[in-house]
Scaffold this motif. Structure first.
Motif, PDB file in Angstrom:
ATOM      1  N   LEU A  61     -26.545   3.968   4.376  1.00 17.25           N
ATOM      2  CA  LEU A  61     -25.982   4.707   3.250  1.00 17.25           C
ATOM      3  C   LEU A  61     -25.123   5.877   3.720  1.00 17.25           C
ATOM      4  CD1 LEU A  61     -29.243   4.960   1.056  1.00 17.25           C
ATOM      5  CD2 LEU A  61     -27.400   3.265   0.873  1.00 17.25           C
ATOM      6  N   LEU A  62     -25.240   6.199   5.015  1.00 14.87           N
ATOM      7  CA  LEU A  62     -24.541   7.375   5.521  1.00 14.87           C
ATOM      8  C   LEU A  62     -23.132   6.998   5.996  1.00 14.87           C
ATOM      9  CD1 LEU A  62     -27.494   8.809   7.648  1.00 14.87           C
ATOM     10  CD2 LEU A  62     -26.746   9.578   5.382  1.00 14.87           C
ATOM     11  N   PRO A  63     -22.226   7.974   6.061  1.00 15.91           N
ATOM     12  CA  PRO A  63     -20.883   7.703   6.584  1.00 15.91           C
ATOM     13  C   PRO A  63     -20.962   7.150   8.015  1.00 15.91           C
ATOM     14  CG  PRO A  63     -20.989   9.894   5.610  1.00 15.91           C
ATOM     15  CD  PRO A  63     -22.388   9.358   5.632  1.00 15.91           C
ATOM     16  N   ARG A  64     -20.002   6.340   8.346  1.00 16.80           N
ATOM     17  CA  ARG A  64     -19.963   5.630   9.636  1.00 16.80           C
ATOM     18  C   ARG A  64     -20.170   6.586  10.830  1.00 16.80           C
ATOM     19  NH1 ARG A  64     -20.724   0.375  11.037  1.00 16.80           N
ATOM     20  NH2 ARG A  64     -21.050   0.822  13.243  1.00 16.80           N
ATOM     21  N   ALA A  65     -19.469   7.690  10.816  1.00 19.19           N
ATOM     22  CA  ALA A  65     -19.515   8.613  11.962  1.00 19.19           C
ATOM     23  C   ALA A  65     -20.934   9.155  12.159  1.00 19.19           C
ATOM     24  CB  ALA A  65     -18.543   9.769  11.748  1.00 19.19           C
ATOM     25  N   ILE A  66     -21.573   9.469  11.050  1.00 15.67           N
ATOM     26  CA  ILE A  66     -22.936  10.006  11.155  1.00 15.67           C
ATOM     27  C   ILE A  66     -23.897   8.921  11.639  1.00 15.67           C
ATOM     28  CG2 ILE A  66     -24.857  11.040   9.858  1.00 15.67           C
ATOM     29  CD1 ILE A  66     -22.788  12.392   8.081  1.00 15.67           C
ATOM     30  N   GLN A  67     -23.696   7.691  11.124  1.00 14.84           N
ATOM     31  CA  GLN A  67     -24.508   6.562  11.599  1.00 14.84           C
ATOM     32  C   GLN A  67     -24.419   6.425  13.111  1.00 14.84           C
ATOM     33  OE1 GLN A  67     -24.309   2.565   9.935  1.00 14.84           O
ATOM     34  NE2 GLN A  67     -23.521   3.444   8.039  1.00 14.84           N
ATOM     35  N   ASP A  68     -23.187   6.424  13.620  1.00 18.32           N
ATOM     36  CA  ASP A  68     -22.994   6.277  15.077  1.00 18.32           C
ATOM     37  C   ASP A  68     -23.710   7.388  15.814  1.00 18.32           C
ATOM     38  OD1 ASP A  68     -21.540   4.057  14.636  1.00 18.32           O
ATOM     39  OD2 ASP A  68     -19.570   5.029  14.855  1.00 18.32           O
ATOM     40  N   TRP A  69     -23.559   8.592  15.256  1.00 18.69           N
ATOM     41  CA  TRP A  69     -24.150   9.748  15.937  1.00 18.69           C
ATOM     42  C   TRP A  69     -25.670   9.610  16.004  1.00 18.69           C
ATOM     43  CZ3 TRP A  69     -27.567  13.749  15.326  1.00 18.69           C
ATOM     44  CH2 TRP A  69     -27.466  14.782  16.259  1.00 18.69           C
ATOM     45  N   ILE A  70     -26.308   9.265  14.872  1.00 20.08           N
ATOM     46  CA  ILE A  70     -27.775   9.232  14.917  1.00 20.08           C
ATOM     47  C   ILE A  70     -28.284   8.073  15.762  1.00 20.08           C
ATOM     48  CG2 ILE A  70     -28.276  10.574  12.819  1.00 20.08           C
ATOM     49  CD1 ILE A  70     -28.763   8.027  11.346  1.00 20.08           C
ATOM     50  N   PHE A  71     -27.563   6.949  15.780  1.00 22.63           N
ATOM     51  CA  PHE A  71     -28.053   5.847  16.616  1.00 22.63           C
ATOM     52  C   PHE A  71     -27.871   6.138  18.101  1.00 22.63           C
ATOM     53  CE2 PHE A  71     -28.167   3.398  12.640  1.00 22.63           C
ATOM     54  CZ  PHE A  71     -29.451   2.886  12.781  1.00 22.63           C
ATOM     55  N   ASN A  72     -26.975   7.086  18.395  1.00 22.93           N
ATOM     56  CA  ASN A  72     -26.871   7.515  19.794  1.00 22.93           C
ATOM     57  C   ASN A  72     -27.827   8.655  20.127  1.00 22.93           C
ATOM     58  OD1 ASN A  72     -24.893   5.725  20.623  1.00 22.93           O
ATOM     59  ND2 ASN A  72     -23.280   6.969  19.674  1.00 22.93           N
ATOM     60  N   HIS A  73     -28.504   9.170  19.128  1.00 19.26           N
ATOM     61  CA  HIS A  73     -29.387  10.308  19.367  1.00 19.26           C
ATOM     62  C   HIS A  73     -30.800  10.015  18.888  1.00 19.26           C
ATOM     63  CE1 HIS A  73     -25.468  12.220  19.795  1.00 19.26           C
ATOM     64  NE2 HIS A  73     -26.080  13.138  20.533  1.00 19.26           N
ATOM     65  N   GLY A  74     -31.311   8.838  19.204  1.00 20.15           N
ATOM     66  CA  GLY A  74     -32.706   8.526  18.888  1.00 20.15           C
ATOM     67  C   GLY A  74     -32.981   8.427  17.406  1.00 20.15           C
ATOM     68  N   ALA A  75     -32.261   7.552  16.724  1.00 20.93           N
ATOM     69  CA  ALA A  75     -32.436   7.411  15.275  1.00 20.93           C
ATOM     70  C   ALA A  75     -33.886   7.123  14.909  1.00 20.93           C
ATOM     71  CB  ALA A  75     -31.535   6.299  14.746  1.00 20.93           C
ATOM     72  N   GLU A  76     -34.567   6.290  15.727  1.00 23.72           N
ATOM     73  CA  GLU A  76     -35.931   5.900  15.370  1.00 23.72           C
ATOM     74  C   GLU A  76     -36.857   7.112  15.382  1.00 23.72           C
ATOM     75  OE1 GLU A  76     -34.296   4.766  18.015  1.00 23.72           O
ATOM     76  OE2 GLU A  76     -35.386   5.623  19.702  1.00 23.72           O
ATOM     77  N   PHE A  77     -36.611   8.026  16.321  1.00 21.91           N
ATOM     78  CA  PHE A  77     -37.444   9.234  16.376  1.00 21.91           C
ATOM     79  C   PHE A  77     -37.282  10.054  15.094  1.00 21.91           C
ATOM     80  CE2 PHE A  77     -38.125  13.725  17.225  1.00 21.91           C
ATOM     81  CZ  PHE A  77     -39.326  13.725  17.913  1.00 21.91           C
ATOM     82  N   TRP A  78     -36.044  10.268  14.688  1.00 23.17           N
ATOM     83  CA  TRP A  78     -35.792  11.105  13.510  1.00 23.17           C
ATOM     84  C   TRP A  78     -36.250  10.431  12.224  1.00 23.17           C
ATOM     85  CZ3 TRP A  78     -35.479  15.820  14.773  1.00 23.17           C
ATOM     86  CH2 TRP A  78     -34.929  16.174  16.014  1.00 23.17           C
ATOM     87  N   ALA A  79     -36.055   9.108  12.161  1.00 25.04           N
ATOM     88  CA  ALA A  79     -36.517   8.373  10.971  1.00 25.04           C
ATOM     89  C   ALA A  79     -38.043   8.458  10.879  1.00 25.04           C
ATOM     90  CB  ALA A  79     -36.067   6.918  11.036  1.00 25.04           C
TER      91      ALA A  79
END
Lengths: 246, 237
Positions: free
Chosen positions: B85-103
Protein backbone atom coordinates in the motif's frame (compact mmCIF):
# COMPACT_ATOMS: atom_id res chain seq x y z
CA UNK A 1 -23.63 47.35 48.24
CA UNK A 2 -20.80 44.88 48.73
CA UNK A 3 -19.40 42.96 45.78
CA UNK A 4 -21.38 39.85 44.92
CA UNK A 5 -18.97 36.92 44.61
CA UNK A 6 -21.49 34.25 43.65
CA UNK A 7 -24.97 34.76 42.25
CA UNK A 8 -27.40 31.97 41.42
CA UNK A 9 -30.26 33.16 39.20
CA UNK A 10 -33.10 30.66 38.80
CA UNK A 11 -30.58 27.84 38.64
CA UNK A 12 -31.99 24.41 37.86
CA UNK A 13 -30.27 21.11 37.38
CA UNK A 14 -31.35 17.57 36.55
CA UNK A 15 -29.65 14.23 36.94
CA UNK A 16 -31.44 12.42 34.13
CA UNK A 17 -35.12 12.91 34.94
CA UNK A 18 -34.52 13.78 38.57
CA UNK A 19 -34.59 17.49 39.28
CA UNK A 20 -31.88 18.04 41.89
CA UNK A 21 -31.85 21.85 41.94
CA UNK A 22 -35.02 23.88 41.46
CA UNK A 23 -34.93 27.58 40.66
CA UNK A 24 -32.19 28.49 43.08
CA UNK A 25 -31.78 32.19 43.75
CA UNK A 26 -28.95 33.02 46.04
CA UNK A 27 -26.22 35.62 46.31
CA UNK A 28 -23.04 35.39 48.34
CA UNK A 29 -21.16 38.65 48.84
CA UNK A 30 -17.40 38.90 49.08
CA UNK A 31 -16.15 38.09 52.55
CA UNK A 32 -19.32 36.33 53.54
CA UNK A 33 -19.45 32.87 55.15
CA UNK A 34 -22.54 30.93 54.12
CA UNK A 35 -23.34 27.57 55.67
CA UNK A 36 -25.54 25.33 53.56
CA UNK A 37 -27.39 22.65 55.47
CA UNK A 38 -30.25 20.29 54.92
CA UNK A 39 -31.12 16.61 54.91
CA UNK A 40 -29.18 14.17 52.79
CA UNK A 41 -30.23 14.33 49.16
CA UNK A 42 -31.40 17.92 49.47
CA UNK A 43 -28.97 19.12 46.79
CA UNK A 44 -26.58 21.04 49.04
CA UNK A 45 -23.42 19.36 47.76
CA UNK A 46 -24.62 19.66 44.18
CA UNK A 47 -25.26 23.36 44.81
CA UNK A 48 -21.69 24.15 45.79
CA UNK A 49 -20.24 21.80 43.16
CA UNK A 50 -21.92 24.02 40.56
CA UNK A 51 -19.90 27.01 41.73
CA UNK A 52 -16.61 25.61 40.36
CA UNK A 53 -18.23 23.79 37.48
CA UNK A 54 -17.83 20.25 38.78
CA UNK A 55 -21.53 20.06 37.99
CA UNK A 56 -23.04 21.84 35.02
CA UNK A 57 -26.35 23.64 35.27
CA UNK A 58 -29.20 23.27 32.82
CA UNK A 59 -31.38 26.23 33.67
CA UNK A 60 -30.85 29.79 34.81
CA UNK A 61 -27.51 31.50 35.24
CA UNK A 62 -24.67 31.29 37.71
CA UNK A 63 -22.20 34.17 37.96
CA UNK A 64 -18.98 33.57 39.86
CA UNK A 65 -16.56 36.45 40.37
CA UNK A 66 -18.23 38.43 37.64
CA UNK A 67 -18.18 35.65 35.08
CA UNK A 68 -21.18 33.60 33.99
CA UNK A 69 -20.24 29.95 34.07
CA UNK A 70 -23.40 28.91 32.24
CA UNK A 71 -22.08 30.60 29.12
CA UNK A 72 -20.57 28.05 26.69
CA UNK A 73 -16.83 28.30 26.16
CA UNK A 74 -15.99 29.78 29.53
CA UNK A 75 -12.62 28.57 30.81
CA UNK A 76 -13.33 26.27 33.73
CA UNK A 77 -9.68 25.80 34.63
CA UNK A 78 -9.27 29.58 34.74
CA UNK A 79 -12.27 29.91 37.05
CA UNK A 80 -11.09 27.06 39.25
CA UNK A 81 -7.79 28.77 40.01
CA UNK A 82 -9.87 31.44 41.76
CA UNK A 83 -12.23 29.04 43.54
CA UNK A 84 -10.70 26.54 45.96
CA UNK A 85 -12.49 23.41 47.05
CA UNK A 86 -12.15 21.05 50.00
CA UNK A 87 -13.81 17.64 49.79
CA UNK A 88 -15.25 15.25 52.34
CA UNK A 89 -12.72 12.58 51.40
CA UNK A 90 -9.66 14.90 51.50
CA UNK A 91 -8.45 13.69 48.09
CA UNK A 92 -4.77 14.30 48.66
CA UNK A 93 -2.67 12.71 45.95
CA UNK A 94 -1.30 9.59 47.63
CA UNK A 95 1.87 9.29 45.52
CA UNK A 96 3.06 12.79 46.42
CA UNK A 97 4.39 14.23 49.65
CA UNK A 98 2.46 16.95 51.46
CA UNK A 99 4.76 19.57 49.95
CA UNK A 100 4.34 18.18 46.42
CA UNK A 101 0.57 18.14 46.87
CA UNK A 102 0.56 21.81 47.78
CA UNK A 103 3.05 23.03 45.16
CA UNK A 104 1.62 21.06 42.23
CA UNK A 105 -1.00 23.51 41.01
CA UNK A 106 0.96 26.71 41.74
CA UNK A 107 3.88 25.37 39.68
CA UNK A 108 1.92 23.68 36.87
CA UNK A 109 -0.96 26.12 36.54
CA UNK A 110 0.38 29.46 37.76
CA UNK A 111 3.92 28.81 36.54
CA UNK A 112 5.45 29.68 39.89
CA UNK A 113 9.11 28.74 40.45
CA UNK A 114 9.71 25.65 42.59
CA UNK A 115 11.51 27.56 45.36
CA UNK A 116 8.83 30.22 45.61
CA UNK A 117 6.04 27.63 45.58
CA UNK A 118 7.77 25.73 48.36
CA UNK A 119 8.13 28.87 50.44
CA UNK A 120 4.43 29.59 50.09
CA UNK A 121 3.57 25.98 50.85
CA UNK A 122 5.61 25.98 54.05
CA UNK A 123 3.95 29.22 55.16
CA UNK A 124 0.55 27.65 54.51
CA UNK A 125 1.45 24.56 56.49
CA UNK A 126 2.38 26.91 59.32
CA UNK A 127 -1.02 28.52 58.96
CA UNK A 128 -2.85 25.17 59.18
CA UNK A 129 -0.58 24.25 62.09
CA UNK A 130 1.32 21.26 60.72
CA UNK A 131 4.65 22.71 59.53
CA UNK A 132 6.52 19.52 60.45
CA UNK A 133 4.56 17.30 58.06
CA UNK A 134 5.88 18.77 54.79
CA UNK A 135 7.79 15.68 53.71
CA UNK A 136 5.28 13.08 54.86
CA UNK A 137 3.04 11.13 52.54
CA UNK A 138 -0.75 11.51 53.03
CA UNK A 139 -1.08 7.91 54.25
CA UNK A 140 1.10 8.79 57.24
CA UNK A 141 -1.18 11.60 58.41
CA UNK A 142 -4.34 11.46 60.48
CA UNK A 143 -7.62 12.40 58.84
CA UNK A 144 -7.64 15.82 60.49
CA UNK A 145 -4.08 16.49 59.31
CA UNK A 146 -4.93 15.35 55.78
CA UNK A 147 -7.90 17.67 55.66
CA UNK A 148 -5.76 20.60 56.84
CA UNK A 149 -3.25 19.81 54.10
CA UNK A 150 -6.15 19.78 51.64
CA UNK A 151 -7.12 23.25 52.86
CA UNK A 152 -3.53 24.45 52.50
CA UNK A 153 -3.40 22.96 49.01
CA UNK A 154 -6.53 24.86 47.98
CA UNK A 155 -5.22 28.10 49.54
CA UNK A 156 -1.94 27.78 47.63
CA UNK A 157 -3.74 29.00 44.52
CA UNK A 158 -4.75 32.16 46.39
CA UNK A 159 -8.44 31.67 45.66
CA UNK A 160 -11.05 34.38 46.13
CA UNK A 161 -13.68 31.84 47.18
CA UNK A 162 -13.39 28.62 49.17
CA UNK A 163 -15.96 25.83 48.90
CA UNK A 164 -16.17 23.20 51.61
CA UNK A 165 -18.15 20.03 50.88
CA UNK A 166 -18.78 18.36 54.24
CA UNK A 167 -15.16 18.84 55.29
CA UNK A 168 -15.51 17.13 58.67
CA UNK A 169 -17.97 14.34 57.86
CA UNK A 170 -15.25 11.72 57.34
CA UNK A 171 -13.35 12.64 60.50
CA UNK A 172 -13.16 11.05 63.91
CA UNK A 173 -14.87 13.32 66.45
CA UNK A 174 -11.65 14.38 68.15
CA UNK A 175 -10.26 15.67 64.86
CA UNK A 176 -13.22 17.75 63.82
CA UNK A 177 -12.25 20.81 65.82
CA UNK A 178 -8.72 21.08 64.46
CA UNK A 179 -10.24 21.42 60.98
CA UNK A 180 -13.02 23.77 62.09
CA UNK A 181 -10.43 25.97 63.84
CA UNK A 182 -8.52 26.39 60.59
CA UNK A 183 -11.74 27.23 58.79
CA UNK A 184 -12.66 29.73 61.49
CA UNK A 185 -9.28 31.46 61.05
CA UNK A 186 -9.92 31.62 57.35
CA UNK A 187 -13.33 33.17 57.88
CA UNK A 188 -11.82 35.78 60.22
CA UNK A 189 -9.30 36.68 57.52
CA UNK A 190 -12.24 37.63 55.31
CA UNK A 191 -12.36 34.67 52.92
CA UNK A 192 -15.60 34.20 51.00
CA UNK A 193 -16.79 30.74 51.97
CA UNK A 194 -19.62 28.37 51.13
CA UNK A 195 -19.66 25.50 53.57
CA UNK A 196 -21.84 22.41 53.40
CA UNK A 197 -21.76 20.98 56.90
CA UNK A 198 -23.71 19.39 59.69
CA UNK A 199 -21.58 21.19 62.29
CA UNK A 200 -24.22 23.52 63.65
CA UNK A 201 -21.85 24.87 66.31
CA UNK A 202 -19.60 26.11 63.53
CA UNK A 203 -22.59 27.60 61.71
CA UNK A 204 -23.67 29.41 64.86
CA UNK A 205 -20.24 30.84 65.64
CA UNK A 206 -18.79 31.57 62.21
CA UNK A 207 -21.48 31.82 59.54
CA UNK A 208 -22.97 35.12 58.49
CA UNK A 209 -25.89 33.32 56.97
CA UNK A 210 -27.43 29.86 56.99
CA UNK A 211 -29.11 28.46 53.89
CA UNK A 212 -31.44 25.53 54.48
CA UNK A 213 -32.20 23.27 51.53
CA UNK A 214 -34.70 20.51 50.98
CA UNK A 215 -35.59 18.60 47.82
CA UNK A 216 -33.45 20.80 45.61
CA UNK A 217 -34.88 24.10 46.83
CA UNK A 218 -33.63 26.81 49.12
CA UNK A 219 -36.32 26.62 51.78
CA UNK A 220 -34.93 29.14 54.20
CA UNK A 221 -32.18 31.74 54.38
CA UNK A 222 -31.45 33.50 57.65
CA UNK A 223 -28.79 34.70 60.05
CA UNK A 224 -27.62 31.88 62.33
CA UNK A 225 -29.26 33.56 65.33
CA UNK A 226 -32.63 33.74 63.63
CA UNK A 227 -32.34 30.28 62.07
CA UNK A 228 -31.45 28.42 65.24
CA UNK A 229 -33.76 30.40 67.52
CA UNK A 230 -36.79 30.32 65.30
CA UNK A 231 -36.67 28.50 62.01
CA UNK A 232 -39.71 29.51 59.99
CA UNK A 233 -40.40 26.41 57.89
CA UNK A 234 -41.65 23.13 59.32
CA UNK A 235 -39.05 21.23 57.31
CA UNK A 236 -36.21 23.20 58.90
CA UNK A 237 -37.71 22.82 62.38
CA UNK A 238 -37.92 19.07 61.91
CA UNK A 239 -34.32 18.93 60.61
CA UNK A 240 -33.01 20.97 63.52
CA UNK A 241 -34.87 18.89 66.08
CA UNK A 242 -33.21 15.80 64.67
CA UNK A 243 -29.65 17.03 64.58
CA UNK A 244 -29.64 19.23 67.68
CA UNK A 245 -31.33 16.77 69.99
CA UNK A 246 -28.16 14.85 70.82
CA UNK B 1 15.62 -44.97 24.14
CA UNK B 2 18.54 -44.67 21.81
CA UNK B 3 18.66 -40.92 21.31
CA UNK B 4 22.24 -39.72 21.64
CA UNK B 5 22.49 -36.39 23.46
CA UNK B 6 25.16 -34.16 22.01
CA UNK B 7 25.15 -30.88 23.92
CA UNK B 8 28.35 -29.77 22.22
CA UNK B 9 26.29 -28.79 19.16
CA UNK B 10 25.41 -25.69 21.12
CA UNK B 11 28.94 -24.35 21.18
CA UNK B 12 30.48 -25.93 18.12
CA UNK B 13 30.26 -24.40 14.66
CA UNK B 14 27.89 -21.47 14.22
CA UNK B 15 25.43 -22.36 17.01
CA UNK B 16 26.77 -20.04 19.67
CA UNK B 17 26.80 -17.08 17.31
CA UNK B 18 23.27 -17.88 16.12
CA UNK B 19 21.93 -18.11 19.64
CA UNK B 20 23.56 -14.83 20.55
CA UNK B 21 22.20 -13.12 17.43
CA UNK B 22 18.78 -14.59 18.17
CA UNK B 23 18.89 -13.34 21.73
CA UNK B 24 19.89 -9.84 20.61
CA UNK B 25 17.13 -9.72 18.00
CA UNK B 26 14.54 -10.97 20.50
CA UNK B 27 15.58 -8.32 23.01
CA UNK B 28 15.60 -5.58 20.37
CA UNK B 29 12.24 -6.37 18.85
CA UNK B 30 10.65 -6.88 22.27
CA UNK B 31 12.09 -3.70 23.76
CA UNK B 32 10.95 -1.53 20.85
CA UNK B 33 7.54 -3.21 20.73
CA UNK B 34 7.21 -2.76 24.50
CA UNK B 35 7.82 0.98 24.20
CA UNK B 36 5.20 1.17 21.46
CA UNK B 37 2.76 -0.99 23.45
CA UNK B 38 3.26 1.07 26.61
CA UNK B 39 2.70 4.33 24.75
CA UNK B 40 -0.39 3.08 22.93
CA UNK B 41 -1.66 1.37 26.08
CA UNK B 42 -1.32 4.44 28.28
CA UNK B 43 -2.83 6.72 25.66
CA UNK B 44 -5.80 4.52 24.77
CA UNK B 45 -6.30 3.27 28.33
CA UNK B 46 -6.51 6.86 29.54
CA UNK B 47 -8.74 7.94 26.67
CA UNK B 48 -11.22 5.20 27.54
CA UNK B 49 -11.91 6.94 30.84
CA UNK B 50 -12.08 10.61 29.80
CA UNK B 51 -15.34 12.56 29.96
CA UNK B 52 -15.51 12.94 26.18
CA UNK B 53 -17.38 10.34 24.17
CA UNK B 54 -15.62 10.52 20.76
CA UNK B 55 -12.25 9.94 22.47
CA UNK B 56 -13.62 6.95 24.36
CA UNK B 57 -15.13 5.53 21.18
CA UNK B 58 -11.85 5.88 19.30
CA UNK B 59 -9.86 4.17 22.03
CA UNK B 60 -12.43 1.39 22.38
CA UNK B 61 -12.32 0.67 18.65
CA UNK B 62 -8.54 0.43 18.77
CA UNK B 63 -8.61 -2.04 21.65
CA UNK B 64 -11.37 -4.25 20.28
CA UNK B 65 -9.96 -4.26 16.76
CA UNK B 66 -6.40 -5.18 17.65
CA UNK B 67 -6.86 -7.57 20.53
CA UNK B 68 -9.53 -9.64 18.82
CA UNK B 69 -7.45 -10.69 15.82
CA UNK B 70 -4.70 -13.28 16.33
CA UNK B 71 -1.17 -11.96 16.63
CA UNK B 72 -0.09 -14.22 13.77
CA UNK B 73 -2.60 -12.54 11.48
CA UNK B 74 -1.23 -9.13 12.48
CA UNK B 75 2.29 -10.31 11.68
CA UNK B 76 1.17 -11.30 8.20
CA UNK B 77 -0.86 -8.13 7.86
CA UNK B 78 2.02 -5.79 8.62
CA UNK B 79 4.54 -7.80 6.59
CA UNK B 80 2.55 -8.86 3.52
CA UNK B 81 -0.42 -6.53 3.63
CA UNK B 82 0.85 -3.08 4.44
CA UNK B 83 4.01 -2.62 2.29
CA UNK B 84 2.21 -2.89 -1.08
CA UNK B 85 0.00 0.00 0.00
CA UNK B 86 3.03 2.24 0.40
CA UNK B 87 4.70 4.30 -2.35
CA UNK B 88 7.29 2.37 -4.36
CA UNK B 89 10.29 4.28 -2.97
CA UNK B 90 9.30 3.61 0.61
CA UNK B 91 8.68 -0.06 -0.18
CA UNK B 92 12.19 -0.39 -1.60
CA UNK B 93 13.64 1.38 1.38
CA UNK B 94 11.97 -0.81 4.00
CA UNK B 95 12.77 -4.05 2.19
CA UNK B 96 16.39 -2.98 2.20
CA UNK B 97 16.23 -2.16 5.88
CA UNK B 98 14.83 -5.30 7.50
CA UNK B 99 11.15 -4.99 6.66
CA UNK B 100 10.34 -8.18 8.57
CA UNK B 101 11.84 -6.77 11.76
CA UNK B 102 9.78 -3.58 11.57
CA UNK B 103 6.60 -5.38 10.56
CA UNK B 104 7.05 -7.82 13.45
CA UNK B 105 7.78 -4.98 15.86
CA UNK B 106 4.63 -3.09 14.80
CA UNK B 107 2.47 -6.19 15.02
CA UNK B 108 3.72 -6.98 18.52
CA UNK B 109 3.53 -3.40 19.74
CA UNK B 110 0.09 -2.63 18.40
CA UNK B 111 -1.38 -5.97 19.52
CA UNK B 112 0.06 -5.77 23.03
CA UNK B 113 -0.77 -2.06 23.22
CA UNK B 114 -4.43 -3.05 22.96
CA UNK B 115 -4.01 -5.56 25.77
CA UNK B 116 -1.95 -3.14 27.87
CA UNK B 117 -4.72 -0.59 27.37
CA UNK B 118 -7.14 -2.75 29.34
CA UNK B 119 -4.64 -3.16 32.16
CA UNK B 120 -4.15 0.60 32.36
CA UNK B 121 -7.87 1.31 32.13
CA UNK B 122 -8.54 -0.99 35.06
CA UNK B 123 -5.81 0.81 37.02
CA UNK B 124 -7.39 4.18 36.30
CA UNK B 125 -10.84 2.91 37.21
CA UNK B 126 -9.52 1.73 40.57
CA UNK B 127 -8.78 5.38 41.46
CA UNK B 128 -11.68 7.19 43.13
CA UNK B 129 -13.36 9.67 40.78
CA UNK B 130 -12.84 12.35 43.42
CA UNK B 131 -9.07 12.30 42.78
CA UNK B 132 -9.80 13.58 39.29
CA UNK B 133 -12.25 16.13 40.66
CA UNK B 134 -9.70 17.35 43.19
CA UNK B 135 -7.15 17.75 40.38
CA UNK B 136 -9.34 19.82 38.11
CA UNK B 137 -10.81 21.74 41.06
CA UNK B 138 -7.40 23.31 41.63
CA UNK B 139 -7.15 24.50 38.06
CA UNK B 140 -5.38 21.64 36.31
CA UNK B 141 -6.72 20.90 32.83
CA UNK B 142 -8.04 17.40 32.13
CA UNK B 143 -4.80 16.62 30.32
CA UNK B 144 -2.69 17.83 33.25
CA UNK B 145 -4.85 15.91 35.71
CA UNK B 146 -4.20 12.72 33.76
CA UNK B 147 -0.52 13.39 33.20
CA UNK B 148 0.34 14.49 36.73
CA UNK B 149 -2.10 12.62 38.93
CA UNK B 150 -4.29 9.92 37.39
CA UNK B 151 -1.80 8.10 35.14
CA UNK B 152 1.08 8.19 37.66
CA UNK B 153 -1.17 6.62 40.31
CA UNK B 154 -2.59 4.07 37.86
CA UNK B 155 0.88 3.00 36.70
CA UNK B 156 1.87 2.30 40.28
CA UNK B 157 -1.21 0.16 40.78
CA UNK B 158 -0.78 -1.99 37.70
CA UNK B 159 2.84 -3.11 37.94
CA UNK B 160 1.96 -6.79 38.58
CA UNK B 161 -0.45 -7.28 35.64
CA UNK B 162 1.73 -5.08 33.43
CA UNK B 163 4.66 -7.37 34.24
CA UNK B 164 2.69 -10.40 33.07
CA UNK B 165 1.71 -8.55 29.94
CA UNK B 166 5.33 -7.54 29.27
CA UNK B 167 6.47 -11.15 29.63
CA UNK B 168 3.72 -12.22 27.23
CA UNK B 169 5.02 -9.68 24.76
CA UNK B 170 8.55 -11.01 25.03
CA UNK B 171 7.42 -14.60 24.56
CA UNK B 172 5.11 -13.65 21.70
CA UNK B 173 8.05 -12.11 19.85
CA UNK B 174 8.75 -15.73 18.82
CA UNK B 175 5.74 -15.52 16.48
CA UNK B 176 7.85 -13.17 14.36
CA UNK B 177 9.76 -16.18 13.07
CA UNK B 178 6.79 -16.77 10.77
CA UNK B 179 7.75 -13.64 8.85
CA UNK B 180 11.40 -14.74 9.04
CA UNK B 181 12.65 -12.43 11.76
CA UNK B 182 15.82 -14.15 12.93
CA UNK B 183 14.96 -14.05 16.61
CA UNK B 184 15.75 -16.62 19.26
CA UNK B 185 13.22 -19.31 18.29
CA UNK B 186 14.14 -18.89 14.64
CA UNK B 187 17.78 -19.53 15.53
CA UNK B 188 17.06 -22.59 17.64
CA UNK B 189 15.14 -24.00 14.67
CA UNK B 190 18.15 -23.25 12.52
CA UNK B 191 20.49 -25.11 14.89
CA UNK B 192 18.09 -28.03 14.83
CA UNK B 193 18.03 -28.01 11.03
CA UNK B 194 21.81 -28.02 10.78
CA UNK B 195 22.55 -30.51 13.55
CA UNK B 196 19.37 -32.60 13.81
CA UNK B 197 19.61 -32.12 17.56
CA UNK B 198 16.15 -30.81 18.43
CA UNK B 199 16.19 -31.33 22.18
CA UNK B 200 19.50 -29.60 22.67
CA UNK B 201 18.51 -26.64 20.51
CA UNK B 202 15.12 -26.23 22.11
CA UNK B 203 16.59 -26.58 25.60
CA UNK B 204 19.00 -23.76 24.85
CA UNK B 205 16.13 -21.58 23.64
CA UNK B 206 13.98 -22.50 26.62
CA UNK B 207 16.69 -21.67 29.13
CA UNK B 208 17.39 -18.32 27.51
CA UNK B 209 13.67 -17.35 27.52
CA UNK B 210 13.38 -18.47 31.11
CA UNK B 211 16.39 -16.46 32.27
CA UNK B 212 15.16 -13.38 30.38
CA UNK B 213 11.66 -13.59 31.83
CA UNK B 214 12.69 -14.34 35.38
CA UNK B 215 15.17 -11.46 35.17
CA UNK B 216 12.50 -9.05 33.93
CA UNK B 217 10.07 -10.19 36.63
CA UNK B 218 12.75 -9.55 39.27
CA UNK B 219 13.42 -6.06 37.90
CA UNK B 220 9.70 -5.26 37.84
CA UNK B 221 9.32 -6.45 41.43
CA UNK B 222 11.99 -3.91 42.42
CA UNK B 223 10.22 -1.22 40.41
CA UNK B 224 6.99 -2.06 42.21
CA UNK B 225 8.61 -1.68 45.62
CA UNK B 226 10.48 1.46 44.63
CA UNK B 227 7.34 3.25 43.41
CA UNK B 228 4.79 1.76 45.81
CA UNK B 229 2.32 4.35 47.08
CA UNK B 230 3.05 4.75 50.80
CA UNK B 231 0.39 3.18 52.94
CA UNK B 232 -1.95 2.40 50.09
CA UNK B 233 -1.34 -1.29 49.58
CA UNK B 234 -0.65 -3.89 52.23
CA UNK B 235 1.96 -6.30 51.00
CA UNK B 236 3.78 -9.29 52.34
CA UNK B 237 7.52 -9.38 52.92
Amino acid sequence: MADVAIRFKDVSKWFGKLKVLSDINLAVVAGEVVVVCGPSGSGKSTLIRCVNGLEGIQGGDLVVLGESIARPGVSMSGLRTRVGMVFQSFNLFPHMTVLQNITLAPVKVRGLGAAEAEKTARALLERVRIPDKADHYPANLSGGQQQRVAIARALAMQPKIMLFDEPTSALDPEMINEVLDVMTDLAKDGMTMMVVTHEMGFARRVAHRVVFMDEGRVVEEATPEAFFAAARSDRAKEFLSKILSH
Amino acid sequence: MNYQFKWSVLWSGQSGVWLLQGLITTVEISALAWVLAAALGILSGALRTVPWKPARALATSYVEFFRNVPLLVWMFFWYFGVPPLLPRAIQDWIFNHGAEFWAGMFALGVYHGARMSEVIRSGIQAIPRTQFEASVAMGLTTFQAYRLVIVPIALRLIVPPATSESLNLLKNSSVALTISVAELTFQTRQIETYTAKAIEALTAGTVIYLVLCVGIAAIMARVERRFAIPGLIARGG
